[in-house]
Design a protein around this motif. Structure first.
Motif, short mmCIF file in Angstrom:
data_model
loop_
_atom_site.label_atom_id
_atom_site.label_comp_id
_atom_site.label_asym_id
_atom_site.label_seq_id
_atom_site.Cartn_x
_atom_site.Cartn_y
_atom_site.Cartn_z
N SER A 242 -6.18 26.48 -50.17
CA SER A 242 -7.24 27.45 -50.46
C SER A 242 -8.59 26.93 -50.01
CB SER A 242 -7.24 27.79 -51.95
OG SER A 242 -7.73 26.72 -52.74
N ARG A 243 -8.82 25.63 -50.12
CA ARG A 243 -10.08 25.05 -49.65
C ARG A 243 -10.17 25.15 -48.12
NH1 ARG A 243 -10.38 25.32 -54.58
NH2 ARG A 243 -11.16 23.64 -55.91
N TYR A 244 -9.05 24.93 -47.46
CA TYR A 244 -9.02 25.06 -46.00
C TYR A 244 -9.40 26.48 -45.60
CZ TYR A 244 -7.42 23.89 -41.29
OH TYR A 244 -7.37 23.63 -39.94
N THR A 245 -8.85 27.44 -46.31
CA THR A 245 -9.13 28.85 -46.04
C THR A 245 -10.61 29.17 -46.25
OG1 THR A 245 -6.88 29.46 -46.70
CG2 THR A 245 -8.54 31.21 -46.71
N GLU A 246 -11.16 28.67 -47.33
CA GLU A 246 -12.57 28.92 -47.62
C GLU A 246 -13.46 28.42 -46.48
OE1 GLU A 246 -13.68 27.41 -51.46
OE2 GLU A 246 -12.03 28.46 -52.46
N PHE A 247 -13.20 27.22 -46.01
CA PHE A 247 -14.03 26.69 -44.92
C PHE A 247 -13.93 27.57 -43.68
CE2 PHE A 247 -14.69 24.43 -41.01
CZ PHE A 247 -15.92 23.82 -41.23
N ASN A 248 -12.71 27.91 -43.30
CA ASN A 248 -12.53 28.65 -42.05
C ASN A 248 -13.17 30.03 -42.10
OD1 ASN A 248 -11.00 26.40 -41.36
ND2 ASN A 248 -9.55 27.63 -40.19
N LEU A 249 -13.14 30.67 -43.25
CA LEU A 249 -13.68 32.01 -43.35
C LEU A 249 -15.19 32.04 -43.59
CD1 LEU A 249 -10.93 33.88 -45.39
CD2 LEU A 249 -11.31 33.91 -42.93
N VAL A 250 -15.73 30.98 -44.15
CA VAL A 250 -17.15 30.98 -44.49
C VAL A 250 -18.00 30.23 -43.47
CG1 VAL A 250 -18.86 30.29 -46.23
CG2 VAL A 250 -16.64 31.19 -46.95
N TYR A 251 -17.50 29.09 -42.96
CA TYR A 251 -18.35 28.20 -42.18
C TYR A 251 -17.92 27.98 -40.73
CZ TYR A 251 -20.01 26.92 -46.84
OH TYR A 251 -20.52 26.96 -48.11
N ASP A 252 -16.67 28.20 -40.40
CA ASP A 252 -16.19 27.77 -39.09
C ASP A 252 -16.85 28.54 -37.95
OD1 ASP A 252 -14.23 26.16 -37.50
OD2 ASP A 252 -13.62 28.17 -36.88
N ALA A 253 -17.47 27.81 -37.02
CA ALA A 253 -18.20 28.44 -35.92
C ALA A 253 -17.25 29.11 -34.94
CB ALA A 253 -19.05 27.40 -35.19
N GLY A 254 -16.06 28.53 -34.73
CA GLY A 254 -15.11 29.13 -33.81
C GLY A 254 -14.61 30.48 -34.28
N THR A 255 -14.38 30.59 -35.59
CA THR A 255 -13.96 31.88 -36.15
C THR A 255 -15.05 32.92 -35.93
OG1 THR A 255 -12.63 30.77 -37.83
CG2 THR A 255 -13.24 33.05 -38.25
N LYS A 256 -16.29 32.55 -36.20
CA LYS A 256 -17.40 33.49 -36.03
C LYS A 256 -17.55 33.89 -34.56
CE LYS A 256 -20.05 31.68 -39.95
NZ LYS A 256 -21.30 31.01 -40.38
N PRO A 273 -3.36 29.63 -43.74
CA PRO A 273 -2.01 29.27 -44.19
C PRO A 273 -1.23 30.48 -44.68
CG PRO A 273 -3.60 28.73 -45.88
CD PRO A 273 -4.40 29.18 -44.68
N PRO A 274 0.10 30.42 -44.66
CA PRO A 274 0.90 31.55 -45.12
C PRO A 274 0.81 31.77 -46.63
CG PRO A 274 2.30 29.69 -44.60
CD PRO A 274 0.93 29.32 -44.14
N THR A 275 0.59 30.68 -47.38
CA THR A 275 0.48 30.76 -48.84
C THR A 275 -0.62 29.83 -49.31
OG1 THR A 275 2.86 31.18 -49.04
CG2 THR A 275 1.70 30.51 -51.03
N ALA A 276 -1.49 30.33 -50.17
CA ALA A 276 -2.53 29.51 -50.77
C ALA A 276 -2.78 30.02 -52.18
CB ALA A 276 -3.82 29.55 -49.95
N LYS A 277 -3.34 29.16 -53.03
CA LYS A 277 -3.60 29.56 -54.41
C LYS A 277 -4.99 29.11 -54.85
CE LYS A 277 1.17 29.73 -56.10
NZ LYS A 277 2.11 29.33 -57.17
N TRP A 278 -5.62 29.99 -55.60
CA TRP A 278 -6.91 29.68 -56.20
C TRP A 278 -6.70 29.59 -57.72
CZ3 TRP A 278 -6.44 32.03 -51.61
CH2 TRP A 278 -7.34 31.69 -50.59
N VAL A 279 -6.53 28.37 -58.20
CA VAL A 279 -6.33 28.14 -59.63
C VAL A 279 -7.70 28.06 -60.30
CG1 VAL A 279 -5.39 26.58 -61.37
CG2 VAL A 279 -4.17 26.93 -59.20
N TYR A 280 -7.89 28.83 -61.34
CA TYR A 280 -9.19 28.88 -61.99
C TYR A 280 -9.53 27.55 -62.67
CZ TYR A 280 -13.10 30.32 -64.88
OH TYR A 280 -14.34 30.40 -65.47
N ASN A 281 -10.67 26.99 -62.26
CA ASN A 281 -11.25 25.80 -62.91
C ASN A 281 -10.24 24.66 -63.00
OD1 ASN A 281 -13.35 24.38 -64.11
ND2 ASN A 281 -12.72 24.95 -66.18
#
Length: 304
Positions: A242-256, A273-281
């Motif tokens: 999920s952290r990997y996903t956050e970076f790619n969607l928010v900051y990655d220059a290549g994606t933009k 990734p095919p599966t990711a999870k955002w566990v609260y806190n």
């Protein structure tokens, strides 16, 4: 004089070499290829591997595109010209095993010809790098990975590794989490000829980075692929994804860049990734391997 056609052809060869090596290592899955054309000019070869013995999802993509730069990209690049050409190979691999790391690599070339009145000089540069995102950070693996990158850099310039490692630390940083995406690697952009390095040498360095990927990553895969793991470790893997996903969607220059130049959406977002999870806190247990990994997701760690 190195032409953009030669650069694109050599990048395609590197794509072929890497796909062959990954298929041989997985032993089950093979790459599916889709050849595509971009509406504004150019196209590419998207290659995806899925549901293998070790590679759950991965892409090794080549593109060579040209056309008119949108105003937002011109502003971001601080250039005046409209016409552009860009080619590169981009890789993201998500393994199905929590003890095998995620890896990303990109090598790319960008050019803009001089304007018709020749008032504006041509613009051209190389960029790229390799970075590793382990779900669990193992010190020996991290040192091996960084040593291989340093060996490649040192063949061309003894300053490259330190410069590009620092650049990677700063670039692959999730600001809203105050943590790095992984253990970094090397990252560089707008690398061009100088008094100390020729244009041909810069191109050879770009290709050397591309050819460092397979032997380095596959060594790490084979070190860890047969180790047993628990369901709890698998859940941690999904959390780290999920952290990997956050970076790619928010900051990655290549994606933009891909989205704003009318790139192919499926190819651009193959990094997710095919599966990711955002566990609260989520809070790692004190003294756990998860806590150790979190403690190492920071800038400035000297692995070699």
């Amino acid at each position: 004089m190195i032409t953009k056609e030669q650069i694109a052809a050599d990048y395609q060869q590197i794509q072929d070499e890497i796909c062959t090596a990954l298929e041989a290592t997985d032993g089950k899955a093979t790459f599916e290829q889709e050849v595509w054309e971009r509406g504004g000019g150019g196209g590419g070869r998207t290659r995806i591997i899925q549901n293998g013995n070790i590679f759950e999802k991965g892409g090794v993509n080549f593109s060579a595109v040209h056309g008119q730069l949108p105003h937002t990209i011109k502003k971001a690049l601080n250039v005046e010209q409209d016409d552009f050409f860009a080619t590169g190979v981009s890789i993201v691999i998500h393994p199905n095993h929590p003890l095998v790391p995620i890896i990303h690599m990109n090598i790319r070339y960008f050019e803009m010809p001089s304007s018709f009145n020749n008032d504006t000089p041509p613009v051209r540069w190389f960029g790229g790098g390799i970075d590793l995102t382990p779900h669990y950070v193992f010190d020996d693996d991290a040192r091996y990975f960084h040593q291989q990158l340093k060996n490649t850099c040192d063949q061309f310039n003894t300053d490259f590794y330190h410069r590009f490692k620092t650049w990677a630390d700063n670039y692959f940083f999730i600001k809203h989490r105050e943590e790095t995406r992984g253990i970094g690697g090397i990252f560089y952009d707008r690398l061009t000829a100088t008094d100390d390095i020729t244009w041909e040498t810069v191109f050879e360095f770009s290709k050397a980075v591309g050819r460092t990927f397979a032997p380095t990553y596959l060594e790490l895969v084979n070190r860890n692929r047969d180790k047993p793991f628990t369901d709890e470790q698998q859940q941690w893997q999904y959390q780290r994804r999920s952290r990997y996903t956050e970076f790619n969607l928010v900051y990655d220059a290549g994606t933009k860049f891909g989205l704003e130049t009318n790139g192919r959406i499926e190819s651009i977002l193959m990094s997710l990734p095919p599966t990711a999870k955002w566990v609260y806190n989520y809070q790692a247990q004190p003294g756990s391997k998860e806590e150790k990994t979190l403690s190492l997701l920071k800038k400035g760690i000297n692995w070699v």
